[in-house]
Scaffold this motif. Sequence first.
Motif, mmCIF file in Angstrom:
data_model
loop_
_atom_site.group_PDB
_atom_site.id
_atom_site.type_symbol
_atom_site.label_atom_id
_atom_site.label_comp_id
_atom_site.label_asym_id
_atom_site.label_seq_id
_atom_site.Cartn_x
_atom_site.Cartn_y
_atom_site.Cartn_z
ATOM 1 N N TYR A 283 18.472 48.106 10.553
ATOM 2 C CA TYR A 283 19.848 48.566 10.359
ATOM 3 C C TYR A 283 20.370 49.352 11.561
ATOM 4 N N GLU A 284 19.629 50.377 11.984
ATOM 5 C CA GLU A 284 20.105 51.218 13.082
ATOM 6 C C GLU A 284 20.247 50.418 14.377
ATOM 7 N N GLU A 285 19.308 49.503 14.613
ATOM 8 C CA GLU A 285 19.379 48.689 15.821
ATOM 9 C C GLU A 285 20.589 47.748 15.764
ATOM 10 N N ARG A 286 20.788 47.120 14.616
ATOM 11 C CA ARG A 286 21.914 46.194 14.477
ATOM 12 C C ARG A 286 23.253 46.913 14.621
ATOM 13 N N MET A 287 23.352 48.118 14.057
ATOM 14 C CA MET A 287 24.599 48.883 14.165
ATOM 15 C C MET A 287 24.905 49.239 15.617
ATOM 16 N N ALA B 114 28.340 48.102 20.318
ATOM 17 C CA ALA B 114 28.469 47.794 21.748
ATOM 18 C C ALA B 114 29.197 46.470 21.992
ATOM 19 N N GLY B 115 29.560 45.779 20.903
ATOM 20 C CA GLY B 115 30.277 44.515 21.057
ATOM 21 C C GLY B 115 29.398 43.287 20.946
ATOM 22 N N ARG C 282 22.565 37.166 15.272
ATOM 23 C CA ARG C 282 22.549 35.899 14.555
ATOM 24 C C ARG C 282 21.114 35.394 14.465
ATOM 25 N N ASP C 283 20.737 34.965 13.264
ATOM 26 C CA ASP C 283 19.377 34.459 13.035
ATOM 27 C C ASP C 283 18.324 35.486 13.449
ATOM 28 N N GLY C 284 18.647 36.775 13.253
ATOM 29 C CA GLY C 284 17.704 37.840 13.573
ATOM 30 C C GLY C 284 17.529 38.110 15.048
ATOM 31 N N ARG C 285 18.456 37.623 15.896
ATOM 32 C CA ARG C 285 18.332 37.794 17.339
ATOM 33 C C ARG C 285 19.651 38.290 17.928
ATOM 34 N N VAL C 286 19.556 39.020 19.035
ATOM 35 C CA VAL C 286 20.756 39.468 19.739
ATOM 36 C C VAL C 286 21.450 38.245 20.339
ATOM 37 N N LEU C 287 22.708 38.050 19.961
ATOM 38 C CA LEU C 287 23.490 36.879 20.381
ATOM 39 C C LEU C 287 22.788 35.578 20.002
ATOM 40 N N GLY C 288 21.923 35.668 18.993
ATOM 41 C CA GLY C 288 21.198 34.485 18.549
ATOM 42 C C GLY C 288 20.072 34.063 19.458
ATOM 43 N N LYS D 173 22.169 44.108 28.272
ATOM 44 C CA LYS D 173 22.366 45.552 28.270
ATOM 45 C C LYS D 173 23.781 45.909 27.800
ATOM 46 N N ARG D 174 24.760 45.091 28.110
ATOM 47 C CA ARG D 174 26.137 45.360 27.664
ATOM 48 C C ARG D 174 26.303 45.118 26.165
ATOM 49 N N CYS D 175 25.282 44.510 25.539
ATOM 50 C CA CYS D 175 25.338 44.215 24.096
ATOM 51 C C CYS D 175 24.559 45.224 23.272
ATOM 52 N N GLY D 176 24.168 46.357 23.855
ATOM 53 C CA GLY D 176 23.473 47.385 23.093
ATOM 54 C C GLY D 176 21.966 47.346 23.176
#
Length: 377
Positions: free
Chosen positions: A234-238, A243-244, A248-254, A268-271
């Motif tokens: 939860y905290e990681e996803r938030m 950060a924008g 998706r599918d349990g991965r950053v930007l899928g 890095k720009r995605c958190g």
Amino acid sequence: MDLFDDLPEPTQPGGPVTAARPRAGTEEEEDEKEEEEEEERRAKRKREDAESEADKKEEQGEIKKVCKEGLPVLKGYVAARRGERDEMQDAHVLLPDMSSCLSLPGQSSRVSYFAVFDGHAGARASRFAAEHLHHNLANKFPSTDSENVDKLIKKCLLDTFRQTDDDFLKKASSQKPAWKDGSTATCVLVVDDMVYVANLGDSRAVLCRMEAAADGQRRSVTLALSKEHNPTMYEERMRIQRAGGTVRDGRVLGVLEVSRSIGDGQYKRCGVISSPDLRRCQLTANDRFIILACDGLFKVFSADEAVKFVLNIVQEGSGERRAGLTEEEVQFEAACQQLASEAVRRGCADNVTVILVSIGFRAKSSSSSSSQHTQFD
């Protein structure tokens, strides 16, 4: 001499206000009564001071008993398997004694360092971290005495990870084409008998501690020394969403499986950050070993299964004798190699790297020390 003997009795501010009552006797009688009460208060204060002093002496005695255990003797063993991957993208470092590289504060006598780095999208980030992170750590390690050494080491570790990440990102972005490699990092720093664990991503560290059971036998207890970071938490996803970025599918930007790492400049720009989770744990004479491993091991082993697997081999003593190694060293070496091989046999197609750190004490005391297992505030 009690430094407080000559001080007046403290008043009680903020108490209820009562109406003045007429004096029941002569002024002399009242004065005598006040003197008696004052004597009683002084006597009570002296008794309390004596009890406090006795408690301090008892506590100091306990500390001396704990110290009789001596410093832990740490030895590291490593096993690495490529699995079904085309390239070995893991890296590791074993420095059982890096004290000569540091300016140690007066109260510390030895520092050990063990680390596992699990690379993805290439091996350059993991190899860079393995080559540079402990050097950055040595340069930033606190060298002056301080009552709050934990806070200094916390800052040292945070700064070390930040600098290592920044240095790699600068190098990666200067390449043509830019490197897109990233890496997890699980580092165990042992200062005398205190373990500090800094972790990024999904590699893990666990401790095997032996404790007495109700039937009088000793049983192993598995203690997690690290916290995984993945985008489904939860905290990681938030943080990623703020950060924008998206999950998706349990991965950053899928795409990226971890939410914290060294490298991964495009995320890095995605958190995705390089701030590690920090924990500490004081070693005791009941501790047997620490396992550091990439997620390749823990995809097919639970932490408790891995600890019991190692413990069975060490206790059976089935390793082949080798020149220059003690029987215990042979057993730990065999346990480390067999654990990595068993992970591959169970079907793990990923790289598998296992570091096994044995823990021993040259001198032991019948008194067991109090343990700490906490996360930094």
